[in-house]
Write a protein that holds these residues in place. Structure first.
Motif, PDB file in Angstrom:
ATOM      1  N   PHE A 148     -60.795  -6.167 -46.451  1.00  0.00           N
ATOM      2  CA  PHE A 148     -60.580  -6.493 -45.044  1.00  0.00           C
ATOM      3  C   PHE A 148     -59.311  -5.842 -44.520  1.00  0.00           C
ATOM      4  CE2 PHE A 148     -58.337  -9.694 -47.461  1.00  0.00           C
ATOM      5  CZ  PHE A 148     -57.160  -9.894 -46.763  1.00  0.00           C
ATOM      6  N   ALA A 149     -59.254  -5.713 -43.202  1.00  0.00           N
ATOM      7  CA  ALA A 149     -58.066  -5.205 -42.518  1.00  0.00           C
ATOM      8  C   ALA A 149     -58.015  -5.836 -41.141  1.00  0.00           C
ATOM      9  CB  ALA A 149     -58.100  -3.683 -42.411  1.00  0.00           C
ATOM     10  N   ALA A 150     -56.785  -6.044 -40.633  1.00  0.00           N
ATOM     11  CA  ALA A 150     -56.656  -6.742 -39.353  1.00  0.00           C
ATOM     12  C   ALA A 150     -55.391  -6.336 -38.620  1.00  0.00           C
ATOM     13  CB  ALA A 150     -56.639  -8.249 -39.577  1.00  0.00           C
ATOM     14  N   PRO A 151     -55.466  -6.240 -37.284  1.00  0.00           N
ATOM     15  CA  PRO A 151     -54.232  -6.163 -36.490  1.00  0.00           C
ATOM     16  C   PRO A 151     -53.593  -7.548 -36.492  1.00  0.00           C
ATOM     17  CG  PRO A 151     -56.140  -6.313 -35.044  1.00  0.00           C
ATOM     18  CD  PRO A 151     -56.676  -6.193 -36.440  1.00  0.00           C
ATOM     19  N   ASP A 152     -52.269  -7.591 -36.394  1.00  0.00           N
ATOM     20  CA  ASP A 152     -51.544  -8.852 -36.510  1.00  0.00           C
ATOM     21  C   ASP A 152     -50.481  -8.930 -35.415  1.00  0.00           C
ATOM     22  OD1 ASP A 152     -50.337 -11.171 -37.331  1.00  0.00           O
ATOM     23  OD2 ASP A 152     -49.354 -10.302 -39.080  1.00  0.00           O
ATOM     24  N   ALA A 153     -50.613  -9.917 -34.520  1.00  0.00           N
ATOM     25  CA  ALA A 153     -49.627 -10.139 -33.462  1.00  0.00           C
ATOM     26  C   ALA A 153     -48.961 -11.485 -33.707  1.00  0.00           C
ATOM     27  CB  ALA A 153     -50.292 -10.111 -32.091  1.00  0.00           C
ATOM     28  N   GLY A 154     -47.630 -11.497 -33.808  1.00  0.00           N
ATOM     29  CA  GLY A 154     -46.914 -12.720 -34.123  1.00  0.00           C
ATOM     30  C   GLY A 154     -45.873 -13.076 -33.072  1.00  0.00           C
ATOM     31  N   PHE A 155     -45.736 -14.388 -32.834  1.00  0.00           N
ATOM     32  CA  PHE A 155     -44.764 -14.894 -31.875  1.00  0.00           C
ATOM     33  C   PHE A 155     -43.789 -15.822 -32.605  1.00  0.00           C
ATOM     34  CE2 PHE A 155     -48.644 -13.854 -29.683  1.00  0.00           C
ATOM     35  CZ  PHE A 155     -48.215 -13.166 -28.563  1.00  0.00           C
ATOM     36  N   LEU A 156     -42.506 -15.555 -32.430  1.00  0.00           N
ATOM     37  CA  LEU A 156     -41.462 -16.269 -33.161  1.00  0.00           C
ATOM     38  C   LEU A 156     -41.416 -17.744 -32.761  1.00  0.00           C
ATOM     39  CD1 LEU A 156     -39.042 -15.932 -35.133  1.00  0.00           C
ATOM     40  CD2 LEU A 156     -37.614 -15.554 -33.101  1.00  0.00           C
ATOM     41  N   LEU A 157     -41.437 -18.621 -33.771  1.00  0.00           N
ATOM     42  CA  LEU A 157     -41.304 -20.058 -33.541  1.00  0.00           C
ATOM     43  C   LEU A 157     -39.866 -20.536 -33.759  1.00  0.00           C
ATOM     44  CD1 LEU A 157     -44.513 -21.385 -35.336  1.00  0.00           C
ATOM     45  CD2 LEU A 157     -44.157 -21.071 -32.880  1.00  0.00           C
ATOM     46  N   GLY A 158     -39.177 -19.930 -34.715  1.00  0.00           N
ATOM     47  CA  GLY A 158     -37.814 -20.346 -35.024  1.00  0.00           C
ATOM     48  C   GLY A 158     -37.490 -20.063 -36.470  1.00  0.00           C
ATOM     49  N   GLY A 159     -36.428 -20.690 -36.950  1.00  0.00           N
ATOM     50  CA  GLY A 159     -36.024 -20.477 -38.326  1.00  0.00           C
ATOM     51  C   GLY A 159     -34.522 -20.602 -38.471  1.00  0.00           C
ATOM     52  N   ASN A 160     -33.992 -19.949 -39.497  1.00  0.00           N
ATOM     53  CA  ASN A 160     -32.584 -20.091 -39.809  1.00  0.00           C
ATOM     54  C   ASN A 160     -32.038 -18.818 -40.458  1.00  0.00           C
ATOM     55  OD1 ASN A 160     -30.373 -21.043 -42.003  1.00  0.00           O
ATOM     56  ND2 ASN A 160     -30.320 -22.405 -40.226  1.00  0.00           N
ATOM     57  N   ILE A 161     -30.814 -18.450 -40.089  1.00  0.00           N
ATOM     58  CA  ILE A 161     -30.101 -17.348 -40.730  1.00  0.00           C
ATOM     59  C   ILE A 161     -28.853 -17.936 -41.372  1.00  0.00           C
ATOM     60  CG2 ILE A 161     -28.833 -15.195 -40.398  1.00  0.00           C
ATOM     61  CD1 ILE A 161     -30.621 -14.567 -38.056  1.00  0.00           C
ATOM     62  N   SER A 162     -28.647 -17.636 -42.641  1.00  0.00           N
ATOM     63  CA  SER A 162     -27.468 -18.176 -43.322  1.00  0.00           C
ATOM     64  C   SER A 162     -26.718 -17.074 -44.046  1.00  0.00           C
ATOM     65  CB  SER A 162     -27.872 -19.266 -44.321  1.00  0.00           C
ATOM     66  OG  SER A 162     -28.702 -18.741 -45.339  1.00  0.00           O
ATOM     67  N   LEU A 163     -25.412 -17.216 -44.097  1.00  0.00           N
ATOM     68  CA  LEU A 163     -24.537 -16.293 -44.800  1.00  0.00           C
ATOM     69  C   LEU A 163     -23.577 -17.141 -45.631  1.00  0.00           C
ATOM     70  CD1 LEU A 163     -23.637 -13.256 -45.030  1.00  0.00           C
ATOM     71  CD2 LEU A 163     -21.861 -13.833 -43.375  1.00  0.00           C
ATOM     72  N   ASN A 164     -23.673 -17.032 -46.941  1.00  0.00           N
ATOM     73  CA  ASN A 164     -22.838 -17.827 -47.831  1.00  0.00           C
ATOM     74  C   ASN A 164     -21.993 -16.920 -48.712  1.00  0.00           C
ATOM     75  OD1 ASN A 164     -23.858 -20.485 -47.124  1.00  0.00           O
ATOM     76  ND2 ASN A 164     -25.766 -19.839 -48.101  1.00  0.00           N
ATOM     77  N   LYS A 165     -20.708 -17.260 -48.804  1.00  0.00           N
ATOM     78  CA  LYS A 165     -19.794 -16.529 -49.672  1.00  0.00           C
ATOM     79  C   LYS A 165     -19.302 -17.452 -50.785  1.00  0.00           C
ATOM     80  CE  LYS A 165     -17.920 -12.808 -46.845  1.00  0.00           C
ATOM     81  NZ  LYS A 165     -16.670 -12.126 -46.462  1.00  0.00           N
ATOM     82  N   LYS A 187     -35.972 -10.551 -32.453  1.00  0.00           N
ATOM     83  CA  LYS A 187     -36.993 -10.270 -31.450  1.00  0.00           C
ATOM     84  C   LYS A 187     -38.092 -11.321 -31.545  1.00  0.00           C
ATOM     85  CE  LYS A 187     -37.421  -6.094 -30.363  1.00  0.00           C
ATOM     86  NZ  LYS A 187     -37.646  -4.631 -30.366  1.00  0.00           N
ATOM     87  N   THR A 188     -38.564 -11.791 -30.396  1.00  0.00           N
ATOM     88  CA  THR A 188     -39.493 -12.926 -30.368  1.00  0.00           C
ATOM     89  C   THR A 188     -40.947 -12.521 -30.567  1.00  0.00           C
ATOM     90  OG1 THR A 188     -39.606 -12.789 -27.945  1.00  0.00           O
ATOM     91  CG2 THR A 188     -37.980 -14.289 -28.904  1.00  0.00           C
ATOM     92  N   PHE A 189     -41.233 -11.222 -30.617  1.00  0.00           N
ATOM     93  CA  PHE A 189     -42.615 -10.765 -30.803  1.00  0.00           C
ATOM     94  C   PHE A 189     -42.641  -9.705 -31.895  1.00  0.00           C
ATOM     95  CE2 PHE A 189     -45.942  -7.601 -29.828  1.00  0.00           C
ATOM     96  CZ  PHE A 189     -47.064  -8.416 -29.926  1.00  0.00           C
TER      97      PHE A 189
END
Length: 283
Positions: A148-165, A187-189
């Motif tokens: 199978f193969a498919a085009p994929d369009a995604g819309f950002l829901l949220g999440g988290n970015i972390s930086l730990n030292k 980017k949201t899309f």
């Protein structure tokens, strides 16, 4: 997310009710021709794991050590036969993506040189709409491999970015950070393609059938996920120590999925008479 969860609960209840009424009589080696699943519209659920990573065009970033991260993936689908072994299967999916990179920097403090380990992690979630084109190879009545193969369009829901030292096993709180993902830092899309292989197992009960599928796919995004606000410096990135926002960053992932489907109708032959007596006919 709540709507997909409710759909999942309703689907499980429906399947459970059918199995209970059917008496759990199963015969996967039913005679060929009793039920023609190739002409059945099918609804179903799928879920699994996405081994996520991100591709950076900046060589300095792409060369950094990357840790394997697993993100959840799941959703609902409808498979619609077209002709022969060809079918379309529109699906709505919640997809976890991201990356996890580490690097070591040496710092001199009071004539002592120590290693500072920096870990940069992105955990993002999207709602994706895909339309896989599936081609099945008919090996037997109950077992069919497919591609199978498919085009994929995604819309950002949220999440988290972390930086730990960390230094000498201790987290440097003042130099570590964690922020929620939004349009300022991602980017949201997104858009890309998904392609893979799968195995389909047809399970026949007395009055209905279920279809189990196992899939492995590669997801390749081709839209830069850096936000325009990061690019033009209108939003200062909290992860400047982990990368320089000069190149491009793309979503990638290897997906492993299991799905279960319920055919809604069969071709009109002897195998569907009992099903039609018990449930509404759809042919």
């Amino acid at each position: 997310m709540k709507k997909i969860f409710l759909l999942a609960v309703c689907f499980v209840c429906l399947v459970g009710n059918l199995v209970a009424q059917d008496g759990l009589v199963f015969n996967k080696f039913q005679k060929k021709g009793d039920k023609d699943r190739s002409k059945a519209v099918m609804i179903g659920l799928k879920g699994g794991l996405n081994m996520a990573n991100m591709f950076f065009t900046d060589k300095a970033l792409s060369d950094l050590d990357e840790n394997i991260v697993f993100r959840p993936i799941g959703g609902v689908f409808v498979e619609i036969p077209v002709m022969g072994g060809l079918s379309l299967a529109p699906e709505l999916m919640i997809v976890g993506r991201g990356t996890d990179k580490s690097y070591v920097a040496r710092e001199e403090q009071e004539q002592n040189i120590t290693d500072v380990i920096t870990n940069y992690s992105i955990e993002s979630f999207y709602i994706d709409f895909r339309i896989p084109v599936i081609y099945r190879f008919v090996i037997s009545d109950w077992f069919n491999p497919y591609i199978f193969a498919a085009p994929d369009a995604g819309f950002l829901l949220g999440g988290n970015i972390s930086l730990n030292k960390m230094q000498n096993g201790t987290v440097l709180e003042e130099e570590s950070m964690s922020v929620e993902i939004g349009k300022a830092n991602m980017k949201t899309f997104t858009m890309g393609v998904v392609a893979g292989v799968g195995l389909r197992f047809n399970m026949d009960f007395q009055r209905f059938s279920l279809v189990w599928k196992i899939e492995a796919a590669y997801n390749c995004g081709f839209i830069d996920t850096y936000s325009s606000m990061e690019k033009d410096d209108s939003a200062i990135s909290g992860n400047v120590n982990a990368y320089n926002v000069t190149g491009h960053r793309y979503n990638r992932g290897i997906e492993a999925l299991i799905s279960i489907g319920l055919p809604l109708k069969f071709s009109k032959n002897n195998g569907c008479s009992d099903f039609g007596n018990k449930f509404d006919r759809r042919y």
